[in-house]
Design an enzyme around this catalytic site. Structure first.
Site, PDB file in Angstrom:
ATOM      1  N   SER A  36       0.834  -1.194   0.000  1.00 26.75           N
ATOM      2  CA  SER A  36       0.000   0.000   0.000  1.00 26.75           C
ATOM      3  C   SER A  36       0.874   1.252   0.000  1.00 26.75           C
ATOM      4  CB  SER A  36      -0.962  -0.040   1.194  1.00 26.75           C
ATOM      5  OG  SER A  36      -1.975   0.914   1.044  1.00 26.75           O
ATOM      6  N   ASP A  74      -5.965  -3.851  -2.230  1.00 23.83           N
ATOM      7  CA  ASP A  74      -4.865  -3.493  -1.335  1.00 23.83           C
ATOM      8  C   ASP A  74      -4.182  -4.718  -0.731  1.00 23.83           C
ATOM      9  OD1 ASP A  74      -3.492  -2.557   1.150  1.00 23.83           O
ATOM     10  OD2 ASP A  74      -4.354  -0.638   0.531  1.00 23.83           O
TER      11      ASP A  74
END
Length: 751
Positions: free
Chosen positions: A84, A229
């Site tokens: 991320s 993610d």
């Protein structure tokens, strides 16, 4: 297959929130990708050091502070992995961007620049700009089989992808071991629930996948895999660094602050806390894999929000302080000055941009949108050198058509061919869309208005892009407009547009400040236009119209009767529209102009012959927080025949001869100019801001309907405070005219 390695899934945890997403901010900072000379498989005579960066949204700016300390201590970084936010900062460093460059550029970032999904308004298709002129404010939702379908995420990620393209300026698949610093990024396969560790691929797409927080940013459909993610499965990828051959790991864990008891009083609060706890469990599994020789850095970020992208630089010193606390362990890893300088020089060499032409532009398979239309929207052409700025504009133009969830591109090298592959993903919730809106105003003296709006749009009915749009409004003015827009060529530069319009509204007649009569106006029209679009700049139309208008005196003296109860309508109509404003709510740059002609012709069945023409325009210019906005409005009859009473010009109200009541001035011709100054008092995270300003206005209403109405040059002005809200711009204003008229206004919508 995704070009990556499947990693052992750790316990699932939701990454932290909305903030992870915008971490993409940092990629704005990235200069063109650096030289791709392959780093040695392992350093000679010293341990292989790998940097592991966790996710953390806006908190991730602390990673920059850690990198600054590592450089000051001359600690070499031989490989990087991240999830991320960590994957984005890691990509920047792996491609040669220095911590100082990151810090300088981060200071200019804000939530608005990162979250605003739409491309610059100037790049929108003209039909999408026309929607901006209404008071529609809700996000677009889909309609399928009678059910409402929501987008996959609150944010499509297009703006973030545009930022990411600054990182991925060497297009095409890359072996991440061949980057200046070998690199890995972690994403999650949303279907299988397993981690995907990317060791090769299109860098921009990989970064986009790694930070797509489910429910916030739409997943990326990448080579048949639905990716989100990486924090769902591995928020601190220690195991990935170990697989890259790390002897010593420097791990930076940004932490997940838990909410206080008083913040847990709602479903959202409880859900968020649960996800935070699961994320911490995810990270604990990774921390258990650290060895005694590894170094763990824990920036003390306290309650700094993962979504606070308006204050990113504040976390950089926190990261520095955390790394300095471990200086006694980091310093022994440092290289001699000359050796470190040589290493960093190799890691920062900039490769020249690859401007070679492409042989073909290829689109991913499209279900509805005609690929020829998409190609015609672009300025980049096969056989010509690629210009980065032009290609970025092409992506904005494609997204500005309103047909795609997101757009991106990559360069593919095939035998004997160089391909520009455009990944333009159509909206999964299309092709039927629904939006709603609201407008209201009051002058606190009994003149109050409200309107509710709904708009349905059905797109790509055929291969040329036919669109059927229906707008309904209820309130002060009730109306229905339904238009079938049929392009005649692939570029959609020529079109025909039949439509039906129904309207009912009151027309208030004033003597000075007193309302003395009300007309009840009802009309229906059938019209056919032919026209041309000037791409994103404007539109010209010429048409014919047939209909009927019923106008009756609802209240007031008989001498003000509008005439016969009904009138037949038959007219030749024309409209020219230009629009290059950056905003319709608070424009800070650009221009717009519109001209209308309505030629009522008895030969087409009209009860009365007359020609009504009007034009308006505006120009905005800004310097810093200061803006000047100049505007005009003019209208008259042409040819000598007077306008009927029910079709006179009606003026007055906020920024339309402020100080007078809304619609107080009624007459046969109008001349008006204004200058508006406004100053941005405060920023808003996602909206356009808070403004304070004033206007100076001058106008004249000729041939007034009611004797004794204001005549001559009318001078007026206003003072106002305005702010952008989720339901449209809101104004609180005071207007005063030279003749002593004054009004207070509360106005929601576009004046």
């Amino acid at each position: 297959m995704v070009q990556g390695e499947k990693a052992r899934p750790s316990r699932r945890a939701y990454p932290r929130r909305l903030g992870c997403v915008l971490a993409a901010a940092f990629i704005t900072l990235l200069s063109p990708i650096r030289a791709a000379a392959q780093s040695p498989a392992a350093p000679l005579g010293r341990p292989r050091i790998c940097l592991v960066l966790s996710g953390g949204g806006a908190r991730g700016a602390a990673h920059i502070g850690v990198l600054k300390v590592l450089e000051s201590l001359r600690v070499p970084v031989d490989c990087i992995t991240g999830t991320s936010m960590g994957s984005l900062v890691g990509a920047a460093y792996a491609t040669g961007v220095t911590p100082d460059e990151m810090e300088a550029l981060v200071s200019g970032l804000s939530s608005k620049e990162l979250f605003r999904e739409r491309p610059p308004r100037q790049d929108l298709a003209i039909r999408r700009k026309l929607e901006d002129r209404t008071n529609l404010f809700t996000p677009e939702v889909g309609v399928k089989d009678g059910s409402v379908v929501l987008p996959k995420g609150a944010i499509t990620g297009v703006q973030l992808e545009k930022v990411l393209r600054g990182l991925a300026r060497a297009p095409g698949y890359r072996n991440f071991d061949a980057l200046p610093i070998p690199y890995r990024a972690v994403a999650t396969d949303l279907v299988t629930g397993t981690a995907v560790v990317f060791s090769k691929g299109e860098l921009a797409s990989v970064m986009r996948a790694s930070m797509s927080v489910p429910g916030v940013v739409a997943p990326i459909d990448y080579e048949g895999h639905l990716l989100v993610d990486g924090g769902l499965t591995n928020n601190l990828p220690v195991d990935v660094a170990r697989a890259m051959g790390a002897d010593i790991i420097i791990a930076v864990n940004l932490g997940t602050p838990l909410m206080r008891r008083e913040e847990l009083g709602s479903l959202l609060g409880v859900t968020g806390q649960m996800l935070n706890i699961l994320t911490e469990q995810n990270v604990r599994a990774s921390l258990a894999q650290l060895r005694p020789e590894d170094i763990l850095i824990l920036p003390e970020l306290g309650e700094f929000s993962a979504t606070d992208f308006d204050h990113l630089p504040k976390t950089i010193p926190i990261g520095e302080a955390a790394a300095r606390k471990l200086e006694d362990r980091l310093a022994p890893l440092g290289l001699p000055p000359q050796a470190y300088a040589a290493l960093r020089k190799r890691q920062q060499d900039v490769a020249p941009p690859d401007l070679r032409p492409v042989d073909e532009i290829r689109f991913a398979p499209l279900e509805r949108v005609n690929p020829d239309f998409a190609a015609a929207t672009m300025e980049t052409r096969p056989g010509l050198p690629i210009q980065q700025a032009e290609l970025d504009q092409d992506m904005s133009r494609l997204f500005g058509t309103g047909d795609f969830e997101y757009v991106n591109y990559r360069i593919l090298e095939e035998p004997g061919k160089r391909i520009l592959s455009v990944d333009a993903i159509e909206k999964s919730y299309g092709p039927n869309y629904l939006r709603f809106g609201l407008g209201l105003s009051t002058d606190f003296r009994g003149e109050s208005y409200f309107n509710l709006l709904a708009s349905h749009r059905r797109t790509w009915i055929n291969s040329l892009g036919a669109e059927w749009r229906t707008d309904v409004q209820a309130g002060q003015t009730s109306s229905l407009t339904s238009e079938f827009y049929q392009p005649l060529n692939t570029r959609q530069s020529l079109f025909v547009a039949p439509r039906v319009e129904l309207e009912r509204r009151p027309v208030y007649v004033f003597r000075d400040t007193d309302r003395i009569a009300t007309y009840d106006l009802r009309r229906y029209d059938i019209a056919l236009d032919v026209g041309s679009q000037f791409t994103k700049y404007g539109e010209a139309r010429l048409g014919v119209l047939f209909g009927r208008e019923n106008v009756s005196l609802s209240t007031g003296p008989a001498f003000l009767s509008p005439g016969p109860d009904y009138a037949k309508r038959g007219a030749v109509t024309g409209r020219l529209l230009l629009d290059q404003l950056d905003s319709t709510s608070f424009p800070r740059s650009g221009y717009a102009a519109t001209a209308h002609v309505f030629a009522s012709e008895p030969g087409l069945g009209a009860s009365q012959a007359y020609v009504k023409a009007d034009a308006d325009g505006s120009y905005a210019w800004s310097e810093g927080r200061h803006t000047l906005n100049f505007g005009f409005k003019a209208g008259s009859n042409i040819g000598g025949n007077p306008l009927p009473r029910y079709d006179l010009f009606q003026w007055g109200g906020f920024l339309q001869q402020s100080g007078y009541s809304t619609g107080q001035l009624i007459g046969g011709n109008l001349e008006f100019v204004r200058a508006v100054y406004y100053y941005k008092l405060a920023r808003q995270s996602l909206l356009e801001g808070v403004y304070g300003g004033f206007s100076l206005e001058a106008g004249r209403m000729g041939a007034p309907l009611v004797p004794g109405s204001p005549t001559g040059v009318l001078k007026s002005g206003s003072l106002f405070v305005a702010l952008d809200t989720p339901v449209g711009p809101l104004y609180v204003a005071y207007g005063r005219a030279a003749a002593g008229h004054y009004s207070f206004y509360l106005y929601l919508g576009k004046p």
